[in-house]
Design an enzyme around this catalytic site. Structure first.
Site, mmCIF file in Angstrom:
data_model
loop_
_atom_site.group_PDB
_atom_site.id
_atom_site.type_symbol
_atom_site.label_atom_id
_atom_site.label_comp_id
_atom_site.label_asym_id
_atom_site.label_seq_id
_atom_site.Cartn_x
_atom_site.Cartn_y
_atom_site.Cartn_z
ATOM 1 N N SER A 252 0.833 -1.200 0.000
ATOM 2 C CA SER A 252 0.000 0.000 0.000
ATOM 3 C C SER A 252 0.867 1.249 0.000
ATOM 4 C CB SER A 252 -0.911 0.019 1.233
ATOM 5 O OG SER A 252 -0.155 0.329 2.399
ATOM 6 N N LYS A 253 0.234 2.376 -0.232
ATOM 7 C CA LYS A 253 0.956 3.648 -0.274
ATOM 8 C C LYS A 253 1.578 3.985 1.073
ATOM 9 C CE LYS A 253 -1.567 5.818 -4.077
ATOM 10 N NZ LYS A 253 -2.359 6.985 -4.528
ATOM 11 N N ARG A 254 1.097 3.352 2.131
ATOM 12 C CA ARG A 254 1.648 3.615 3.468
ATOM 13 C C ARG A 254 2.953 2.871 3.710
ATOM 14 N NH1 ARG A 254 -3.814 3.071 4.187
ATOM 15 N NH2 ARG A 254 -3.605 0.856 4.736
#
Length: 485
Positions: A252-254
């Site tokens: 994910s972007k995190r």
């Protein structure tokens, strides 16, 4: 058929490595077939799209060398390549879909749909407004209800031959009628993406597995667009495997590994990063991991992509990058490391002639030891720093220099080097080996470690004797004396 593929990112955040993997496979597919790689910006999300994100995506594509044949900064026969500038095309397509009966206006609120479908097998819109009478439409509009245009999914099933996954079939009873635009008239991705693909004559759509469920909706829309004369063909689809992170969860972007620009900032080579991303679903050979982009283009076949999820392994990414570093000449590594040396304050901009000469002398001793371009700054910083600003790594100093054995080794090195002639790596080696290894009886690792930290500031540095030669007699002796006092 001339192959035409596209990369269509949304400028709504930091570029993701999954986006780059998708761009790479599209680029390689186009180059392999002598086709066209179209770069299109899907910026219909007005609230989240930013110029900063757009600039980052373009800079990243340029850095990676994924050159596009049509798109921003290049132009092309199907301009503009920004969706925000193609509103008239979407409005025309939507009007024709409504007039032709392929779409209809829905007046339901989200709360009404939720209440009606509570406990239903098929979640989502239930087609309530599919066949409203003229009187019912008039009544809803009299109430001032906004009408959201929805596409009328056909009955039966939709099948396509996926380029990665083989034959896939969706029963349309499980694919609800979907919105094409907001009530305000602003078009949604579900409309603009196929309309643009049709207008730009896209022949193959290679995209992430997360978009697989939207494919039957788009194929149905293509059929309608073809009947209306808006599209000539339905592109072939290939859905690329997920890129997974830790714990077998989708990256994910995190996740820190997801930020593509960070790899440039950390000194990865573009060819090293692309090589690794290519391995997330594809291989040039069963026994080979390192290859050039030219070799990938020559060998790439979309049908060889593995549909199973691919796990992002940062250690392997580092190893692939290091392998590409070993393929570069010293001169090339010097040129590529220079911007990082300036960024980190090791060198001034412009570089002085004296510093340029020193850099060219020092880099051959560093090139084989660094795995990322940023490591050159840590390795070479001791040569260019002002003496007043020179410091030792605190941990290395405590472990190697501030002990009794460390102080004794530094003292012996200082005494031996004061009379060293000539000041060359060979003479320095002889002097230190005699004083520390032969006379003190120390093992080389124990003998030279404190000296290395004293003159370079850290345990990891270019070869010690060459470092002392490059640093010069006065600065070398000064640093040894400083740790003794």
């Amino acid at each position: 058929m001339t192959v035409r593929v596209r990369m269509a990112p949304s400028p709504t955040g930091s570029p993701h490595v999954g986006m780059i993997r998708t761009a790479l496979f599209n680029w390689a597919f186009a180059r392999h077939h002598g086709g066209t790689f179209v770069f299109r910006i899907e910026d219909t999300d007005k609230e989240r799209s930013t110029q900063e994100s757009l600039d980052a995506i373009i800079d990243l594509m340029r850095w990676l060398g994924l050159d596009w044949d049509e798109g921003p900064e290049v132009g092309g026969p199907y301009a503009p390549y920004f969706q925000s500038e193609r509103g008239d095309r979407y409005a025309d397509a939507l009007a024709r879909l409504l007039d032709g009966g392929y779409a209809y206006r829905c007046y339901c609120t989200a709360e009404e749909v939720k209440e009606r479908t509570k406990g239903a097998k098929v979640q989502g819109y239930d087609g309530h407004c599919r066949d409203l009478s003229a009187d019912q439409v008039a009544a809803f509009e009299a109430e001032g209800r906004p009408g959201v245009p929805r596409f009328r999914m056909p009955e039966g099933s939709i099948t396509w031959q996926d380029l990665v996954r083989g034959e896939i079939t969706f029963e349309t009873q499980f694919v609800p009628d979907y919105a094409l635009a907001r009530a305000s008239g602003d078009p949604l991705y579900t409309l603009v993406n196929p309309v643009d693909d049709a207008a730009m004559r896209i022949t193959h759509v290679l995209r992430g597995e997360d978009l697989l469920s939207s494919t039957p909706r788009q194929i149905a829309l293509y059929d309608a667009l073809k009947e209306l004369g808006i599209a000539e063909q339905t592109p072939e689809f290939g859905h690329l495997p997920y890129v997974m992170g830790e714990g077998n969860k989708k990256l994910s972007k995190r996740d820190p590994e997801a930020h593509a620009l960070a790899y440039r900032d950390q000194g990865y080579l573009p060819e090293g990063l692309l090589n690794y991303l290519a391995l997330l679903g594809w291989a040039i050979a069963a026994d080979r991991d390192v290859f050039s982009m030219e070799e990938m283009v020559a060998a790439f076949d979309i049908r060889d992509v593995n549909p199973n999820p691919a796990r992002f392994d940062l250690k392997k990414c580092d190893a692939i990058n290091a392998a590409h570093m070993r393929l570069l000449s010293v001169e090339e590594i010097t040129n590529r490391a220079l911007p990082y040396l300036k960024r980190d304050g090791v060198l001034t901009d412009p570089v002085s002639p004296a510093d340029q000469q020193l850099l060219e002398l020092a880099m051959p001793f560093v090139a084989e030891r660094i795995n990322k371009l940023t490591e050159a700054s840590a390795m070479l910083g001791f040569l260019f720093v002002e003496e007043a600003d020179f410091t030792l790594d605190a941990e290395d100093r405590a472990k190697l220099v501030e002990t009794d054995d460390g102080q004794a080794a530094v003292q012996a090195a200082y005494d031996a080097l004061r009379s060293c002639e000539p000041w060359s790596a060979a003479a320095i080696s002889d002097a230190l080996t005699t004083a520390l290894v032969e006379e003190m009886g120390l093992k080389p690792r124990v003998a030279f470690g404190p000296v290395r930290v004293a003159v370079t500031g850290r345990r990891v540095s270019p070869p010690l004797f060459e470092s002392l030669e490059l640093l010069g007699r006065q600065r070398s002796l000064g640093r040894l004396l400083a740790v003794l006092s």
